[in-house]
Scaffold this active site. Structure first.
Site, PDB file in Angstrom:
ATOM      1  N   SER A   1       3.233 -41.299  40.778  1.00  0.00           N
ATOM      2  CA  SER A   1       2.083 -40.434  40.784  1.00  0.00           C
ATOM      3  C   SER A   1       2.393 -38.936  40.839  1.00  0.00           C
ATOM      4  O   SER A   1       1.519 -38.138  40.529  1.00  0.00           O
ATOM      5  CB  SER A   1       1.188 -40.785  41.980  1.00  0.00           C
ATOM      6  OG  SER A   1       1.839 -40.476  43.190  1.00  0.00           O
TER       7      SER A   1
ATOM      8  N   LYS B   1       2.882 -30.948  45.502  1.00  0.00           N
ATOM      9  CA  LYS B   1       1.930 -31.967  45.045  1.00  0.00           C
ATOM     10  C   LYS B   1       0.590 -31.764  45.743  1.00  0.00           C
ATOM     11  O   LYS B   1       0.559 -31.495  46.953  1.00  0.00           O
ATOM     12  CB  LYS B   1       2.503 -33.354  45.353  1.00  0.00           C
ATOM     13  CG  LYS B   1       1.728 -34.520  44.773  1.00  0.00           C
ATOM     14  CD  LYS B   1       2.441 -35.845  45.105  1.00  0.00           C
ATOM     15  CE  LYS B   1       1.746 -37.041  44.493  1.00  0.00           C
ATOM     16  NZ  LYS B   1       2.438 -38.316  44.813  1.00  0.00           N
TER      17      LYS B   1
ATOM     18  N   SER C   1       6.616 -43.146  43.537  1.00  0.00           N
ATOM     19  CA  SER C   1       5.931 -41.975  42.980  1.00  0.00           C
ATOM     20  C   SER C   1       6.750 -40.690  42.919  1.00  0.00           C
ATOM     21  O   SER C   1       6.295 -39.706  42.352  1.00  0.00           O
ATOM     22  CB  SER C   1       4.645 -41.704  43.764  1.00  0.00           C
ATOM     23  OG  SER C   1       3.642 -42.608  43.376  1.00  0.00           O
TER      24      SER C   1
END
Lengths: 96, 500
Positions: B150, B75, B174
């Site tokens: 997210s 990420k 997330s």
């Protein structure tokens, strides 16, 4: 719940320049969100201690020993503006 | 799609080299990215170099571990030395970290091969990956839908087979919510189990890094590699890290499983309810004792979270001032204008909104009414969990109230987007380990996730229950049909465009 003046004041505290459209939008949206928060007052929290961290770890300390940073250049390279080895910013003191 | 052990076996048997495995992942990424946009950056050259090192080690007769040569996506809010790390924000669009996060350093040491940095909601603030300043990521099961957020890029990449595993971060759901939307395994470990050093801070008392995988076993292997105490993170826990694969036992006899009653109320999609109830039946068939558990303060989690997380965020994001790194406005006469305009131009709407909420909640006169009140409610939510774990070993709930929604559906109404994290937020507030595993599909073919929650540092219980369920079902073996069907409706976002 929140008026436009308050939005402007909070934006200033947060160092955010908002457009007039953003001010208007945030006035409505933040009011809705603050209204949603009202439900928390339904709960009796007398004598309830606040939780600041999920898992408590005892205070972690270490000696504050200076160490040379191995890659000073890459930090300076990231800066938007430099004067030699100094970070450069616009004028701070207002002449008025 | 091959598991970590299968790929490792291919490597050990000399069927494929690490370079070949990496190249196959890079080829698939290249073929699918025009549809998915999971990656903000593909690090092909670096990946092939890392893979060559693994092959060279093996050629020299050295043993390599399970993760050696395994492609992994990271990420883009985790600092990778020399590799641009943007948090999907304009304000960091040119930021190249001078240091490596502990998590990625551990992965490098294990020989894992980073293939790229994945898309996310800007600064991990969002539930759909739509607040990214750069691109929209598609859900591999239906490209008109969001991948969740997210960590939507990491979830979509793993679900689509662009790489077998990925790393995400989870502040209010997330990792688990996008895992649910994309039909894969995603885990948020106990707060403090994985070092946050190098994770760009959003809400420091809630943020935790964790694994995405296509099986519970792969998640267990990956967690084992990234967990552990780190002196660079003062909230990091000093605990022994077990081999999590030892808990993968396909039997639940005597295990007590609690069903959180409050997660089955109004607003729960009927397909989700049906799949989750069937999953609970399956757990019972595997020998588990099922208990109804009430967590009466669970539903206050969202309100408490949306005070606490933005408050912490408003402080954490104060560092983006245009002085030392990131972008700076070109349009400032003095220092104050430089701050306010840099931040106005660098942050998107959702980030500004949260900074505003947090600044307000912490400002003089409101602190007690909002921030302190929320922290007290956090205590009550923790107490609900403590009582629950006096009775059961694992708690279950749906991971999200609905399957993946359409892109654009919730972006106009921030509050409706916040409600998406209803089931996952309380777990972060209490610091507990939580996992989402695939437990079915909606009538329209969208994945549904089951959330498993363990007590503090009881990852073992979560892994065992998840593994037993997974072995008895075949949801995790299904893959989205990406090479045929849906055409991409996605477009790249225009540079600098502000969205509302």
């Amino acid at each position: 719940m929140l008026d436009r003046d308050q939005v402007r004041k909070v934006a200033h505290l947060a160092r955010l320049e908002l457009s007039p459209e953003e001010e208007e939008k945030f006035t409505t949206q933040l009011s809705d969100i603050l209204e949603y928060f009202q439900q928390l007052s339904e709960l009796d929290v007398t004598d309830v201690p606040p939780t600041t961290r999920a898992i408590d770890v005892s205070n972690v300390v270490r000696t504050d020993t200076l160490q040379p940073y191995r890659d000073r250049e890459s930090i300076l390279d990231s800066a938007p503006d430099l004067d030699g080895e100094f970070f450069k910013v616009p004028k701070i003191i207002n002449p008025e | 799609m091959a598991s970590i052990r299968e790929l490792h076996q291919q490597l050990i048997n000399n069927e494929r080299s690490a370079v070949e495995i990496t190249q196959a992942a890079l080829d698939r990424i290249q073929a699918l990215e025009p549809k998915l946009h999971s990656f903000l950056q593909v690090t092909a050259d670096q990946a092939l170099q890392q893979a060559q090192q693994v092959d060279a080690k093996r050629a020299a007769g050295e043993d390599v571990g399970l993760l050696a040569g395994i492609p992994i996506a990271i990420k883009d809010n985790i600092c990778t030395r020399g590799v641009r790390t943007t948090c999907a924000s304009r304000i960091l669009e040119n930021f190249v970290p001078p240091y490596e996060a502990t998590v990625t350093q551990k992965l490098i040491d294990a020989g894992a091969v980073m293939v790229g940095k994945t898309n996310l909601d800007e600064f991990a603030m969002g539930g759909s990956t739509e607040t990214s300043a750069f691109q929209l990521t598609a859900n591999p099961w239906d490209t008109s839908r969001v991948p969740g957020g997210s960590s939507g890029g990491s979830a979509a990449a793993v679900a689509a087979g662009e790489c077998p595993i990925a790393i995400g971060s989870d502040t209010g759901g997330s990792i688990r919510q996008p895992a649910s939307f994309c039909g894969i395994v995603g885990m948020k470990p106990t707060y403090g189990l994985v070092s946050r050093y190098g994770l760009v801070a959003f809400a420091s008392s809630l943020d935790q890094i964790g694994p995405f995988a296509r099986s519970v076993e792969d998640a267990a292997i990956l967690l084992g590699a990234i967990a552990g105490h780190d002196p660079m993170d003062s909230t990091s826990l000093k605990v022994e890290i077990p081999d999590y694969t030892q808990f993968l036992i396909p039997d639940l006899k005597g295990k007590k499983v609690g069903v959180i009653q409050e997660t089955f109320g109004e607003g729960l999609d009927p397909d989700v309810e049906k799949s989750v109830r069937q999953a609970i039946q399956q757990l019972e068939d595997l020998g588990a004792e099922i208990h109804d558990i009430s967590c009466p303060r669970f539903r206050y989690g969202i309100a408490a979270y949306y005070i606490i997380a933005p408050s912490e965020a408003s402080a954490n994001l104060a560092r983006y001032d245009g002085v030392k790194y990131g972008i700076r406005t070109e349009d400032a006469e003095n220092l104050m204008e430089m701050y306010t305009r840099t931040r106005a131009q660098g942050f998107g709407s959702e980030v500004k909104r949260r900074i505003m909420i947090g600044t307000y909640a912490l400002s003089a006169g409101y602190y007690d009414a909002y921030y302190l009140q929320a922290q007290k409610v956090r205590t009550l939510i923790k107490q609900d969990f403590e009582q629950a774990f006096n009775q059961v070993d694992v708690l279950v709930s749906p991971t999200a109230p609905t399957p993946a929604f359409k892109a654009g559906d919730k972006s106009a109404d921030p509050l409706s987007m916040y409600l998406v994290d209803l089931m996952t937020i309380p777990v972060n507030l209490a610091g507990l380990p939580g996992m989402s595993i695939p437990c079915g599909f909606s009538e329209t073919g969208l994945p549904i996730g089951l959330q498993l929650i363990g007590n503090v540092l009881r990852e073992d219980q979560v892994f065992q229950a998840a593994y037993a369920y997974e072995q008895a079902t075949d949801w995790h073996t299904r893959s989205p049909q990406l090479d045929t069907g849906n055409e991409p409706p996605k477009q790249q976002k225009k540079a600098g465009k502000q969205r509302g």
